[in-house]
Design a protein around this motif. Sequence first.
Motif, short mmCIF file in Angstrom:
data_model
loop_
_atom_site.label_atom_id
_atom_site.label_comp_id
_atom_site.label_asym_id
_atom_site.label_seq_id
_atom_site.Cartn_x
_atom_site.Cartn_y
_atom_site.Cartn_z
N LYS A 137 0.80 -1.25 -0.02
CA LYS A 137 0.02 0.06 0.07
C LYS A 137 0.73 1.16 -0.10
CE LYS A 137 -3.55 -2.08 2.79
NZ LYS A 137 -4.42 -1.74 4.01
N LYS A 138 0.25 2.30 -0.33
CA LYS A 138 0.82 3.54 -0.20
C LYS A 138 1.15 3.99 1.42
CE LYS A 138 -0.36 6.19 -4.39
NZ LYS A 138 -0.96 7.27 -4.97
N TYR A 139 2.13 4.78 1.56
CA TYR A 139 2.66 4.95 3.04
C TYR A 139 1.45 5.61 3.52
CZ TYR A 139 5.09 6.80 7.23
OH TYR A 139 5.48 7.22 8.30
N LYS A 140 0.75 6.58 2.91
CA LYS A 140 -0.32 7.22 3.72
C LYS A 140 -1.38 6.55 3.91
CE LYS A 140 -2.26 9.16 -0.75
NZ LYS A 140 -2.46 10.17 -1.72
N LYS A 141 -1.63 5.25 3.20
CA LYS A 141 -2.77 4.54 3.56
C LYS A 141 -2.61 3.43 4.57
CE LYS A 141 -5.76 6.39 0.67
NZ LYS A 141 -7.12 6.79 0.88
N CYS A 142 -1.19 3.30 4.82
CA CYS A 142 -0.94 2.16 5.59
C CYS A 142 -0.10 2.69 6.98
CB CYS A 142 0.18 1.43 5.06
SG CYS A 142 0.69 -0.24 5.61
N CYS A 143 1.01 2.58 7.17
CA CYS A 143 1.58 2.92 8.48
C CYS A 143 1.54 4.76 8.62
CB CYS A 143 2.90 2.75 8.43
SG CYS A 143 3.39 0.67 8.33
N GLY A 144 1.56 5.39 7.60
CA GLY A 144 1.35 6.68 7.66
C GLY A 144 0.02 7.20 8.33
N ALA A 145 -0.97 6.38 8.16
CA ALA A 145 -2.15 6.79 8.40
C ALA A 145 -2.54 7.02 9.85
CB ALA A 145 -3.37 5.88 7.92
N ASN A 146 -1.60 6.30 10.56
CA ASN A 146 -1.91 6.58 12.17
C ASN A 146 -1.07 7.70 12.70
OD1 ASN A 146 -3.24 3.98 12.18
ND2 ASN A 146 -1.49 2.85 12.14
N LEU A 147 -0.45 8.40 11.63
CA LEU A 147 0.40 9.61 12.29
C LEU A 147 -0.39 10.69 12.59
CD1 LEU A 147 3.77 8.97 10.39
CD2 LEU A 147 3.13 8.31 12.79
#
Length: 166
Positions: free
Chosen positions: A156-166
């Motif tokens: 996935k794109k970072y913004k939809k994966c691990c980056g979504a929780n930031l």
Amino acid sequence: MSIYEDWLKKAFTSEGKSVDAVWNVYLPAEQKVYEYILENKVTNINGTVTELCERFDMPVDYVIAFVDGINDILDDKYDVNQLDENSYIEINIDFKKLYKKMVEYRAEHLYTLKQWNNIFDETEQKILYTEQRNSRTVVKGKKVGRNDPCPCGSGKKYKKCCGANL
């Protein structure tokens, strides 16, 4: 007040600035000691502070300042505030540590002494210099962009994966 505290009062102003008149006398005296150590490949210096004063033709506060300067390469460091004329000093010198510490302190007048050629050849000096300078360099990894693939490997794109929780 200890000899070391007296030295600090003499060598620095109350604002913490160096007193040039003091350092202009101390630094050449310190350099002479290092020239002697390197020229003769001295790996151990010992004696009371008074004996070291006589051996190196330095006042007591200069010997204490010298111990303070070389203290960082010693396995058993001295509490310079506790040293007096009768204190016994034993300094075991590791030339690699000493050279690197001079580079770290940016003491160009010391790490460029020609007497280092008695200890290390030019190539080894360059290697030690580079190792020390690089040891303080912080290398940051590449920052993950929000539209880049997530480094976790999900696809996935970072913004939809691990980056979504930031």
